[in-house]
Design an enzyme around this catalytic site. Structure first.
Site, PDB file in Angstrom:
ATOM      1  N   HIS A   1      -4.142   3.481  10.331  1.00 31.60           N
ATOM      2  CA  HIS A   1      -3.418   4.160   9.254  1.00 31.60           C
ATOM      3  C   HIS A   1      -3.966   5.561   9.014  1.00 31.60           C
ATOM      4  CE1 HIS A   1      -6.754   3.728   6.424  1.00 31.60           C
ATOM      5  NE2 HIS A   1      -6.897   2.494   6.877  1.00 31.60           N
TER       6      HIS A   1
ATOM      7  N   GLU B   1      -7.493  -5.068   7.087  1.00 25.81           N
ATOM      8  CA  GLU B   1      -8.841  -4.532   7.233  1.00 25.81           C
ATOM      9  C   GLU B   1      -9.866  -5.639   6.991  1.00 25.81           C
ATOM     10  OE1 GLU B   1     -11.166  -2.970   8.416  1.00 25.81           O
ATOM     11  OE2 GLU B   1     -10.965  -0.937   7.617  1.00 25.81           O
TER      12      GLU B   1
END
Length: 248
Positions: free
Chosen positions: A11, A89
């Protein structure tokens, strides 16, 4: 048969990337710079002629928005998008929300690096009633146990089997798959793809917003070990910046 492709895209810069805080499962947004990085990532796909037919991403908005922005830039906004928590994550436990430089100063270089980069040492657990806990987040209602902390090994254990079952078969059939995810979920995947040792994975840093392309043969093997960044110079600078996090 034409080789398949895996496009790994971390990202774009998030709000807590910019403020140098441990993020983990906290659902922070992209910064304006992060949006621009995601757009540039999509443009790089067009320039390289590497256009995905399907996207896999996490349940966190910074990855979801990066995928959407990149797809719009590549005029691929119409392709299927599959979201799964296993691409999230790494959960940073009680470190979530803490300033990295302050944490390093408080606990020392060795402890900081062990929590941040060791393969199998998780940070302290985050209490279920803590400010940044996901214990009662509805998006994880189907999980038997919501993580309270994770090491990279935990991310490998949750993500790699999903990759092998759901994503790799597409690449083996010649498809081009975009995986829009996070620094540590992508480190876990690269460790698997490249056979990186538990010790050496500590040195791998994934930059934000720059596509990393792996070619996959029909038998599932990697044709180009290490992958190919579509902007190598920017990737090197970005990886160095990631490595430097925690320094004032």
């Amino acid at each position: 048969m034409t080789n398949g492709k895996l496009i790994l895209l971390r990202h774009g810069q998030s709000e807590w990337n910019a403020s140098n805080q441990f993020t983990g499962w906290v659902d922070v947004n992209l910064t304006e710079q992060g949006e621009a990085e995601a757009k540039r990532g999509g443009e790089l796909l067009v320039e390289a002629g590497v256009l995905p037919g399907v996207v896999y991403t996490s349940l966190l908005r910074r990855a979801i928005r990066t995928a959407n922005i990149a797809l719009n830039a590549a005029d691929r906004h119409w392709i299927p998008v599959i979201r799964d928590w296993r691409l999230n994550e790494r959960h940073y436990g009680a470190l979530q929300g803490l300033d990295k430089a302050a944490t390093k100063e408080k606990y020392g270089d060795d402890q900081f690096m062990e929590w941040r980069r060791s393969y199998d040492t998780p940070p302290p657990e985050l209490a279920d009633d803590a400010e940044y806990s996901q214990a009662n987040d509805p998006r994880y209602a189907d999980l038997d146990v919501v993580p309270r902390t994770e090491c990279l090994k935990d991310v490998v254990v949750r993500f790699v089997p999903y990759f092998e079952e759901e994503i790799l078969p597409r690449a083996k059939k010649g498809e081009t798959v975009l995986i829009a995810a996070h620094g540590n979920s992508l480190r876990a995947l690269v460790k698997h793809l490249d056979g990186i040792s538990d010790a050496d994975i500590a040195e791998l840093n994934i930059p934000t917003g720059i596509p990393l392309v792996y070619e996959i043969a029909e038998d599932g093997s990697v044709v180009n070990p290490g992958g190919t960044y579509l902007d190598p110079e920017a990737a090197a600078a970005g990886a160095a910046a990631v490595a430097n996090q925690g320094n004032k």
